[in-house]
Design an enzyme around this catalytic site. Structure first.
Site, PDB file in Angstrom:
ATOM      1  N   SER A  77       0.892  -1.148   0.000  1.00 17.36           N
ATOM      2  CA  SER A  77       0.000   0.000   0.000  1.00 17.36           C
ATOM      3  C   SER A  77       0.938   1.207   0.000  1.00 17.36           C
ATOM      4  O   SER A  77       1.630   1.469   0.979  1.00 17.36           O
ATOM      5  CB  SER A  77      -0.867   0.005   1.260  1.00 17.36           C
TER       6      SER A  77
HETATM    7  C1  LIG Z   1       3.072  -0.382  -5.317  1.00 19.54           C
HETATM    8  S1  LIG Z   1       1.842  -1.579  -5.570  1.00 19.54           S
HETATM    9  C2  LIG Z   1       0.374  -0.665  -5.899  1.00 19.54           C
HETATM   10  C3  LIG Z   1      -0.110   0.145  -4.772  1.00 19.54           C
HETATM   11  C4  LIG Z   1      -1.558   0.517  -4.867  1.00 19.54           C
HETATM   12  N1  LIG Z   1      -1.797   1.486  -5.867  1.00 19.54           N
HETATM   13  C5  LIG Z   1      -2.094   0.889  -3.500  1.00 19.54           C
HETATM   14  O1  LIG Z   1      -2.440   2.033  -3.273  1.00 19.54           O
HETATM   15  O2  LIG Z   1      -2.166  -0.014  -2.686  1.00 19.54           O
HETATM   16  C6  LIG Z   1       2.214  -2.145  -7.199  1.00 19.54           C
HETATM   17  C7  LIG Z   1       1.293  -3.233  -7.672  1.00 19.54           C
HETATM   18  O3  LIG Z   1       1.501  -3.400  -9.060  1.00 19.54           O
HETATM   19  C8  LIG Z   1       1.256  -4.767  -9.342  1.00 19.54           C
HETATM   20  N2  LIG Z   1       1.839  -5.091 -10.639  1.00 19.54           N
HETATM   21  C9  LIG Z   1       3.137  -5.317 -10.927  1.00 19.54           C
HETATM   22  N3  LIG Z   1       3.265  -5.596 -12.233  1.00 19.54           N
HETATM   23  C10 LIG Z   1       2.028  -5.538 -12.773  1.00 19.54           C
HETATM   24  C11 LIG Z   1       1.518  -5.748 -14.081  1.00 19.54           C
HETATM   25  N4  LIG Z   1       2.328  -6.104 -15.090  1.00 19.54           N
HETATM   26  N5  LIG Z   1       0.188  -5.604 -14.276  1.00 19.54           N
HETATM   27  C12 LIG Z   1      -0.641  -5.256 -13.249  1.00 19.54           C
HETATM   28  N6  LIG Z   1      -0.207  -5.072 -11.991  1.00 19.54           N
HETATM   29  C13 LIG Z   1       1.106  -5.199 -11.750  1.00 19.54           C
HETATM   30  C14 LIG Z   1       1.912  -5.487  -8.177  1.00 19.54           C
HETATM   31  O4  LIG Z   1       1.420  -6.812  -8.072  1.00 19.54           O
HETATM   32  C15 LIG Z   1       1.528  -4.575  -7.024  1.00 19.54           C
HETATM   33  O5  LIG Z   1       0.363  -5.034  -6.409  1.00 19.54           O
END
Ligand SMILES: C[S@@+](CC[C@H](N)C(=O)[O-])C[C@H]1O[C@@H](n2cnc3c(N)ncnc32)[C@H](O)[C@@H]1O
Length: 375
Positions: free
Chosen positions: A95
């Site tokens: 998060s």
């Molecule tokens: C930093 S976290 C996101 C935080 C979120 N916006 C929050 O407020 O909780 C990044 C997310 O991107 C996802 N992610 C990574 N590569 C991805 C992809 N190719 N497509 C979709 N999601 C992806 C990861 O699994 C992770 O859950």
């Protein structure tokens, strides 16, 4: 407890100081998006799983509304399932710190009358903030990891929002709701995926943190043109996000120190400890990793097997060993001298142009010196 949560939400909303996102920050219960455990970083023990049951309800709420990033998954293992600290592995979901989420939403210029595609739902907190402000019909979010996607849906719906939630690879975007006014990524990409260009409206924008294999970062904010290309200067804000799955660096090859052609350099390799210099070096050797062994910088190019090490010479200057088809340090020196000659601008002195034929980072303006990103 409800009163305490409301007070903490209010305090968080006030500390972030964003008039546009204040109401959303005050309304969305971040505590409900964290699940039952997070990883906390300890300099000696690494990532330590911290379970809700180990804390008093007040302590857990305080943690949830602290303006910090809370890691929820490392190398595919959710904090709830972890029993011991982990050291060498890297976070794969979190998060994001609420003030950073808001900086990103503000950088993207998101407003009430727009539709948004978000890449990386994560816990769903940012998706819920956008659903609150724009209305759930305006928001689509994609998450790669099925476990995380399921939990995010539960939390988002539980908070009373029903945006379009897709489980899949965000690098493909989502045609279903296209075209979007705004596309934002909350995971970092190495290059801009071409499907994103096709799914954003003319004059719409793509706002995405970028992270290369050398570790260099830049914050892209690109405007999509009528001809389906996108271009823009990097933003002045320095943001760091975890890599999008599939864009993360591959494992490092075996390192051979002191092997290959020997030369001298007058450029102190410690310059690569500067974030902008690292970004600049990455333009020349985008397939390479870097590492430090005390004062010695090592470079390894994953695609060609080329390697270099640069260490202080007892007589002054630095000794360079270069081995393999590419002279990695010579390539870094050349790009660093070009950057120094331009007055060492921050990443925001560079920009990116993306077409179906290729992606080019330029210095100064689109006609300035430029470097192709790997495809
Ligand atoms: C930093 S976290 C996101 C935080 C979120 N916006 C929050 O407020 O909780 C990044 C997310 O991107 C996802 N992610 C990574 N590569 C991805 C992809 N190719 N497509 C979709 N999601 C992806 C990861 O699994 C992770 O859950």
């Amino acid at each position: 407890m409800t009163t305490m949560a409301a007070q903490l939400r209010q305090a968080l909303a006030e500390s972030v100081k964003s008039p546009d996102w204040h109401d959303a920050l005050q309304a969305v219960p971040r505590a409900d998006f964290l699940g039952d455990a997070v990883y906390r970083h300890d300099p000696d023990r690494g990532w330590v799983p911290t379970h809700r049951t180990e804390m008093s309800p007040e302590e857990w709420l305080t943690l949830a509304y602290t303006d910090e990033t809370w890691v929820t998954q490392i190398d595919g293992v959710m904090a709830e399932d972890a029993i011991e600290p982990v050291t060498i592995l890297r976070p794969t979901s979190s998060s994001t710190q609420p003030s950073l989420v808001v900086r990103m939403l503000e950088a993207a210029g998101i407003r009430e009358d727009q539709t948004v595609l978000e890449i990386g739902t994560g816990t769903g907190y940012s998706t819920a903030l956008m659903s609150h402000r724009l209305g759930e019909d305006a928001v689509t979010s994609i998450e790669y990891d099925p476990v995380i996607a399921t939990r995010a849906k539960r939390a988002i719906n539980g908070a009373g929002y029903a945006p379009t939630l897709i489980e899949g690879d965000g690098l493909d975007g989502y045609e279903g709701g296209a075209p979007y006014d705004r596309l934002i990524a909350t995971c970092a990409v190495r290059t801009i995926p071409l499907p994103w260009l096709r799914q954003v409206k003319e004059e719409g924008t793509i706002t995405a943190p970028m992270l290369g294999w050398l570790g260099g970062v830049a914050f892209a904010h690109l405007r999509v043109s009528m001809d389906g290309t996108a271009s823009g200067r990097f933003l002045a804000d320095d943001v760091y996000f975890m890599p999008a799955r599939a864009h993360a660096a591959p494992p490092r090859p075996t390192l051979w120190m002191g092997v290959g052609e020997v030369s001298r350099s007058e450029l102190d390799p410690a310059i690569l400890k500067d974030d902008t210099a690292l970004f600049v070096a990455q333009l020349a050797i985008p397939q390479a990793h870097h590492g430090w062994a005390e004062d010695t910088l090592t470079l390894h190019d994953v695609s060609s097997g080329s390697q270099a090490d640069i260490s202080p010479s007892p007589g002054g200057g630095w000794v360079v060993h270069q081995h393999g088809p590419h002279r990695l340090w010579d390539m870094v020196e050349e790009v660093i001298f070009t950057w120094m000659g331009a007055g060492k601008p921050h990443q925001s002195g560079f920009g990116l142009s993306v077409t179906a034929e290729g992606q080019r980072v330029w210095l100064g303006d689109p006609d300035g010196p430029s470097w192709r990103l790997p495809t």
